[in-house]
Structure formats: structure tokens, C-alpha cells
Design an enzyme around this catalytic site. Structure first.
Site, mmCIF file in Angstrom:
data_model
loop_
_atom_site.group_PDB
_atom_site.id
_atom_site.type_symbol
_atom_site.label_atom_id
_atom_site.label_comp_id
_atom_site.label_asym_id
_atom_site.label_seq_id
_atom_site.Cartn_x
_atom_site.Cartn_y
_atom_site.Cartn_z
ATOM 1 N N CYS A 277 0.950 -1.253 -0.019
ATOM 2 C CA CYS A 277 -0.099 0.154 -0.030
ATOM 3 C C CYS A 277 1.014 1.283 0.189
ATOM 4 C CB CYS A 277 -0.781 0.053 1.338
ATOM 5 S SG CYS A 277 -1.821 1.454 1.474
ATOM 6 N N HIS B 217 -10.035 1.357 1.988
ATOM 7 C CA HIS B 217 -9.661 2.674 2.723
ATOM 8 C C HIS B 217 -10.659 3.659 2.969
ATOM 9 C CE1 HIS B 217 -5.396 2.755 2.003
ATOM 10 N NE2 HIS B 217 -5.241 1.815 0.880
ATOM 11 N N HIS C 233 -9.094 -3.781 -1.896
ATOM 12 C CA HIS C 233 -8.099 -3.178 -1.009
ATOM 13 C C HIS C 233 -8.445 -1.590 -0.903
ATOM 14 C CE1 HIS C 233 -3.772 -1.943 0.177
ATOM 15 N NE2 HIS C 233 -4.284 -1.048 -0.251
ATOM 16 N N GLU C 234 -8.872 -1.117 -2.151
ATOM 17 C CA GLU C 234 -8.989 0.191 -2.256
ATOM 18 C C GLU C 234 -10.191 0.978 -1.488
ATOM 19 O OE1 GLU C 234 -6.796 2.196 -3.191
ATOM 20 O OE2 GLU C 234 -5.598 0.694 -3.878
HETATM 21 NI NI NI Z 1 -3.826 1.196 -0.031
#
Ligand code: NI
Length: 191
Positions: free
Chosen positions: A113, A159, A155-156
Site C-alpha cells: 500500500c 480505505h 483493498h481500495e
Molecule cells: Ni492502499
């Protein structure tokens, strides 16, 4: 003679932003939905995110990573030096996303990341997902994907929930510095 890159630079002035690092409380917020599409501010944000992601060789970037508290993520690449084994993912701007796991099967793979520079870990993710949301003009996006594409979206979108990949790690024996984990230099350094 026209200089290469002139067309791009005339389009809009992109600003490469500083990427917040793990430990910054702004990465832990639940991001707010975008309520107005196709605005100059939204287009500028996306231009800046694209430039920032490309400058860092990122596979994706979420608005909270540049301190913007909105549900906007971008991702995609033909080839990525940080993930040389990954298949191409179409360049996508995804706003106010929703994710559904289509199978309960999880798949483990290495993740990094841009907010956690120099480190990699094995993260379990759903193998196959359906995601929906909007593009910057408010047109809907609805896709069913698997593999690395499914991984990068999960993953995104994490966030946007204040979740960083280390929070998903189950086996901390497979979490460490990229340089130590891959001493042959098979993976590009994060930073
Ligand atoms: Ni990330």
C-alpha cells in the site's frame, strides 16, 4: 514541433499530492459519499489522484490517502512494476462503491500500500466479487470480477472504511519489509 506531453499538460494542471502514511488519523475515517457529480472540483480531484498514483507506480489510490474525505477510488494498469505478476486491470474511477462477495472462497496473496511504504503482507480477500458505483459523470458501473482485479477493488474500498491492509493480516509471519521478503529484487520497492 509539438513537444511530447504538451497535450497532457494543457488539459489540466494536475497536482501530485503527498500520500498519507499509516498512523495518520485521516486514514482511519469513514469517508463521506460524493453528492454532486461532474463538477470541476471532482474532476480536479480525479486528475490529481491519477497523477499521484502514477508518480508512485501505484495500482490504485483512494481519496483518503491524499487527505480527501470522500468515497472516491481509482485503480488500474497495463503492467505494474510493484505487482509484476498481476494481470492487467482496466483503469477505473469508482465513486460511492458497493461490494458484494459472490463466493465465500478467500484467496491469499501479497499486498502493499502506498500508505504503508516498504512493506508487504499476505492478505486474504474474496476471490470473486461484484462491485457497483458511479463514474465521475454519475453513470453507473457494475462489474463482476475475480483475481487481482477483485483484490485491488477490495483493498481500495477498504480505505473508504478506514481500513488498511495490515488490519486484515491473519499470519504476521508473512508480513515484512519488501527488501527482506524478496531479496532478489523481484518486486519494485514501494518507496
Ligand atoms: Ni492502499
Amino acid at each position: 514541433m509539438e513537444e511530447p506531453g504538451l497535450t497532457l499538460s494543457l488539459r489540466k494542471n494536475a497536482v501530485i499530492h503527498e500520500i498519507l502514511q499509516m498512523g495518520d488519523p485521516r486514514l482511519l475515517r469513514i469517508a463521506k459519499p460524493v453528492t454532486r457529480f461532474d463538477t470541476p472540483e471532482l474532476h480536479q480531484l480525479i486528475t490529481d489522484m491519477m497523477e499521484t498514483m502514477h508518480a508512485a507506480n501505484g495500482a490504485g489510490l483512494a481519496a483518503p490517502q491524499i487527505g480527501v474525505d470522500l468515497r472516491v477510488v481509482i485503480f488500474g494498469f497495463e503492467r505494474n512494476p510493484r505487482y509484476p505478476q498481476a494481470e492487467a486491470v482496466p483503469t477505473t474511477i469508482l465513486i460511492n462503491p458497493t461490494l458484494f462477495a459472490l463466493e465465500s472462497d478467500m484467496q491469499e496473496d501479497w499486498e502493499g500500500c502506498l500508505s504503508v511504504p516498504g512493506l508487504r503482507g499476505i492478505v486474504p480477500r474474496f476471490k470473486k466479487i461484484r462491485y457497483s458505483g458511479f463514474d465521475p459523470f454519475g453513470a453507473s458501473i457494475d462489474r463482476t470480477v475475480e483475481g487481482f482485479h477483485a483484490r485491488v477493488v477490495q483493498h481500495e474500498c477498504d480505505h473508504l472504511e478506514g481500513m488498511l491492509y495490515p488490519m486484515r493480516i491473519k499470519d504476521f509471519s508473512r508480513f515484512g519489509f519488501t527488501r527482506a521478503l524478496f531479496p532478489d529484487g523481484a518486486l519494485a520497492e514501494d518507496a
